[in-house]
Design a protein around this motif. Sequence first.
Motif, mmCIF file in Angstrom:
data_model
loop_
_atom_site.group_PDB
_atom_site.id
_atom_site.type_symbol
_atom_site.label_atom_id
_atom_site.label_comp_id
_atom_site.label_asym_id
_atom_site.label_seq_id
_atom_site.Cartn_x
_atom_site.Cartn_y
_atom_site.Cartn_z
ATOM 1 N N LEU A 493 0.832 -1.216 0.000
ATOM 2 C CA LEU A 493 0.000 0.000 0.000
ATOM 3 C C LEU A 493 0.858 1.255 0.000
ATOM 4 O O LEU A 493 0.471 2.284 -0.571
ATOM 5 N N SER A 494 2.030 1.184 0.638
ATOM 6 C CA SER A 494 2.919 2.360 0.632
ATOM 7 C C SER A 494 3.412 2.659 -0.774
ATOM 8 O O SER A 494 3.559 3.825 -1.167
ATOM 9 N N ASN A 495 3.678 1.604 -1.552
ATOM 10 C CA ASN A 495 4.094 1.818 -2.945
ATOM 11 C C ASN A 495 2.959 2.409 -3.769
ATOM 12 O O ASN A 495 3.185 3.226 -4.670
ATOM 13 N N VAL A 496 1.709 1.984 -3.474
ATOM 14 C CA VAL A 496 0.556 2.538 -4.184
ATOM 15 C C VAL A 496 0.462 4.039 -3.915
ATOM 16 O O VAL A 496 0.218 4.841 -4.828
ATOM 17 N N GLU A 497 0.691 4.419 -2.664
ATOM 18 C CA GLU A 497 0.629 5.838 -2.306
ATOM 19 C C GLU A 497 1.695 6.626 -3.056
ATOM 20 O O GLU A 497 1.443 7.733 -3.552
ATOM 21 N N LYS A 498 2.902 6.025 -3.167
ATOM 22 C CA LYS A 498 3.991 6.698 -3.864
ATOM 23 C C LYS A 498 3.713 6.810 -5.364
ATOM 24 O O LYS A 498 3.963 7.847 -5.983
ATOM 25 N N LYS A 499 3.200 5.731 -5.944
ATOM 26 C CA LYS A 499 3.005 5.686 -7.399
ATOM 27 C C LYS A 499 1.784 6.490 -7.837
ATOM 28 O O LYS A 499 1.825 7.218 -8.833
ATOM 29 N N LEU A 500 0.657 6.338 -7.110
ATOM 30 C CA LEU A 500 -0.611 6.905 -7.561
ATOM 31 C C LEU A 500 -1.104 8.076 -6.727
ATOM 32 O O LEU A 500 -2.058 8.756 -7.117
ATOM 33 N N GLY A 501 -0.494 8.258 -5.564
ATOM 34 C CA GLY A 501 -0.918 9.360 -4.714
ATOM 35 C C GLY A 501 -2.170 9.068 -3.911
ATOM 36 O O GLY A 501 -2.754 9.970 -3.299
ATOM 37 N N TRP A 502 -2.627 7.793 -3.908
ATOM 38 C CA TRP A 502 -3.795 7.432 -3.117
ATOM 39 C C TRP A 502 -3.379 7.241 -1.660
ATOM 40 O O TRP A 502 -2.375 6.595 -1.371
ATOM 41 N N LYS A 503 -4.142 7.781 -0.736
ATOM 42 C CA LYS A 503 -3.800 7.719 0.679
ATOM 43 C C LYS A 503 -3.953 6.290 1.219
ATOM 44 O O LYS A 503 -4.936 5.603 0.923
ATOM 45 N N ILE A 504 -2.955 5.888 2.030
ATOM 46 C CA ILE A 504 -2.994 4.556 2.621
ATOM 47 C C ILE A 504 -4.268 4.377 3.452
ATOM 48 O O ILE A 504 -4.893 3.301 3.433
ATOM 49 N N ARG A 505 -4.666 5.428 4.161
ATOM 50 C CA ARG A 505 -5.852 5.345 4.997
ATOM 51 C C ARG A 505 -7.081 4.976 4.174
ATOM 52 O O ARG A 505 -7.897 4.136 4.578
ATOM 53 N N ASN A 506 -7.233 5.604 3.000
ATOM 54 C CA ASN A 506 -8.375 5.318 2.140
ATOM 55 C C ASN A 506 -8.334 3.879 1.608
ATOM 56 O O ASN A 506 -9.366 3.201 1.511
ATOM 57 N N LEU A 507 -7.123 3.432 1.267
ATOM 58 C CA LEU A 507 -6.960 2.068 0.766
ATOM 59 C C LEU A 507 -7.291 1.044 1.851
ATOM 60 O O LEU A 507 -7.957 0.036 1.598
ATOM 61 N N GLN A 508 -6.822 1.311 3.060
ATOM 62 C CA GLN A 508 -7.102 0.400 4.172
ATOM 63 C C GLN A 508 -8.587 0.335 4.464
ATOM 64 O O GLN A 508 -9.146 -0.746 4.731
#
Length: 515
Positions: A493-508
Amino acid sequence: MTKKKVSLMTWMATERDPNLFANVLQAAKKQYDVEHAYYLYTSGEKSKTKVLEHNLKYMEKNFSPLLEPIPIEINNPYSVEELYEKMQDALKPRLALMGDLIISTTAGTTAMYATWILLYVGGFFPLETELFSARRKQPKGTVYFEKKDTKDGPERELQKINNFKFNTYLSQLRTLEKQTDTPSQDYKYDEPRSTKGREAYNNLLKFAMVSGAPILIYGERGVGKSTAVKKLIHDLKAIVKGKDSLPIVQINCGSLDPNLAESIIFGYVPGAFTGALKDGAVGLIEQARDGILFLDEVQDLKKDVQRKLLQVFNDHCYRKVGDTSNKSIEIEFDLICATNRSEKELKQMLDMDFYDRICVYKVTLPPLRERREDIPDFWNRTWNDVCLSTGHEELISEGRINNYLSEYFAKSNLYGNIRSLRKIAFLKIAWMNEKSDKEILEMVADEEEQELENATFSQDSFFKKYESMPWKDADAQFRRDLAQWSEQKYGSLSNVEKKLGWKIRNLQNALRGND
């Protein structure tokens, strides 16, 4: 003594002397009754010359209708790899029509000679195929043959070159495949471990118990549709009394030569067309009598063949190509079709009457990413098959699933399904003792990611899972699917935040099903 009836096949150097074929044919006729001849020639861009055009016209004028030229688009006639692939593609659809076959390996490059041997050893040709070398005839009592070409060229004689036993694992496997219509009763097929896998296969088996009702199998490429049908035949033999000799004929519709498809499937009478065998030919449909006809990649079947098959399904009889009599051949068989297209795409590609007839029962085989419990069994079978087919049976014990493979199989989308497993197996063998499993899987992961970016998905199949949900549930499920997909693609999820800018909190929150 009556001579054996055969078909002759050879490469010929069409840019040189076309009479060379006449000499080979003359030598063959001394030992055989040659009913048909296949003249392979290179048709790549570099080969398209006026000399080639002239010689082809010469061959047609002097040897028609006995001769059938077969163009093979080769750019490098010295590349065994290219020859091996292109020759299989060109010859496979024709093999069923050739009868007993003799091959003169003499003409062409050394790579062409090597390719004949490789195809023969690998079991590509029919079991009774014979290889010959058409050498210049050497007068008795001479050590050196001084070339004295006549107008028709030097006299030649056939020297058999396959009068010894080829003993490779690949040839043994191919020979076994051709000697039996269906897998041996002793061959073990793994039972699906996953719930989805068991459900799909149990439906397939349940439907197959209803004689005369066609089954249509949907599934992505490489998902194991052919393997499922072979297991089905194996299980039917064990369950149903009288099914112990059940024949199955599989037709890969995607590899059928469009011009030969009807003749291959239905057979033909003597004289049905130019180049037809003197005694005609039995079609594949006849070989499926009282058994199962399996049309794989059914979406590639020609429309006129679809309509003729539809008539067979309705009337339970057929006629061979070229048969002008009023007598039809009665026949019964069960039908199974398979496709890697969506239902919407298949309806657009097939004649609608034909589609309606073949889909009485429909079964969808889920992809491996939806039944990960089954992947270890698929991997073990794939690894064993690849080791045997490449002659590396000593490596079978080296293919046990380790931590790296387990982790990869648990996360990867495996968009090629079993083909992805085969790719990994081939890479493991190629890089054995040079690259670790971790390095190999990183190579494969990069290719899978690229494939994902290039993939196109049917909107129908993508949204189908949501159509029966209330809006709120569908919204939550879509968010969860999106979060899972991005985590698998980018690793965390941290890589997703770095690549796409989506917040980890929202993904969780999406993964938990929270708003």
